[in-house]
Scaffold this motif. Structure first.
Motif, PDB file in Angstrom:
ATOM      1  N   ASP A 190       0.806  -1.214   0.000  1.00  0.00           N
ATOM      2  CA  ASP A 190       0.000   0.000   0.000  1.00  0.00           C
ATOM      3  C   ASP A 190       0.847   1.275   0.000  1.00  0.00           C
ATOM      4  O   ASP A 190       0.307   2.375   0.112  1.00  0.00           O
ATOM      5  N   THR A 191       2.172   1.135  -0.122  1.00  0.00           N
ATOM      6  CA  THR A 191       3.054   2.309  -0.168  1.00  0.00           C
ATOM      7  C   THR A 191       3.325   2.688  -1.622  1.00  0.00           C
ATOM      8  O   THR A 191       2.947   1.974  -2.549  1.00  0.00           O
ATOM      9  N   GLU A 192       4.002   3.782  -1.818  1.00  0.00           N
ATOM     10  CA  GLU A 192       4.367   4.205  -3.176  1.00  0.00           C
ATOM     11  C   GLU A 192       5.276   3.199  -3.878  1.00  0.00           C
ATOM     12  O   GLU A 192       5.352   3.182  -5.107  1.00  0.00           O
ATOM     13  N   PHE A 193       5.936   2.329  -3.108  1.00  0.00           N
ATOM     14  CA  PHE A 193       6.850   1.343  -3.694  1.00  0.00           C
ATOM     15  C   PHE A 193       6.127   0.065  -4.100  1.00  0.00           C
ATOM     16  O   PHE A 193       6.600  -0.674  -4.947  1.00  0.00           O
TER      17      PHE A 193
END
Length: 150
Positions: free
Chosen positions: A50-53
């Motif tokens: 759920d992170t930008e990565f």
């Protein structure tokens, strides 16, 4: 002995270290838990997606430690008195599980020791790259090394 004595180094000398390492999930998990780092970004697939990565990031302290460790055989093995410090640490690109890290070390400074006539200080810039030749970590390390015995 693989390392070099203080007086065998030249400013500007660059060593491309032969050892490379493909980072595994186990590497990252063990290092993070061994150092009591509970960051979900390093340990939790669901939180990381759920992170930008969109995936787990390898613990940057592991990346730093890997680059230092790989350098030892070519730089200070058998000649080190003490590491004196690490400076200017940067992580310009993330490392992901499955990335293969290669590294190099460049001598940026040489100085005779003022307190130990049998030793001198070498400063390297260590750089780590992924399999796409992207810089993932850089830092400087200063170490007190023995001089070559007479």
């Amino acid at each position: 002995m693989a390392g070099k004595f203080f007086d065998e180094w030249q400013q500007g000398e660059v060593i491309a270290h032969a050892i490379t390492r493909t980072v595994t999930e186990t590497d990252n998990l063990l290092f993070s838990t061994m150092t009591h780092n509970p960051q979900p970004l390093h340990l939790d697939h669901e939180a990381a997606k759920d992170t930008e990565f969109g995936q787990i990031l390898v613990n940057s302290c592991f990346t730093f430690s890997l680059i230092v460790g790989v350098s030892v055989g070519d730089t200070t093995l058998g000649t080190l008195v003490a590491n004196l410090g690490y400076d200017s640490m940067k992580f310009p690109k993330p490392v992901f599980i499955g990335d293969t890290i290669r590294s190099e070390s460049e001598v940026t400074a040489l100085r005779e020791s003022k307190s130990r006539p049998n030793a001198g200080i070498v400063t390297w810039e260590h750089r780590g790259f992924n399999q796409r030749d992207e810089l993932v970590c850089s830092f400087s390390r200063s170490a007190l090394l023995l001089k070559k015995p007479s």
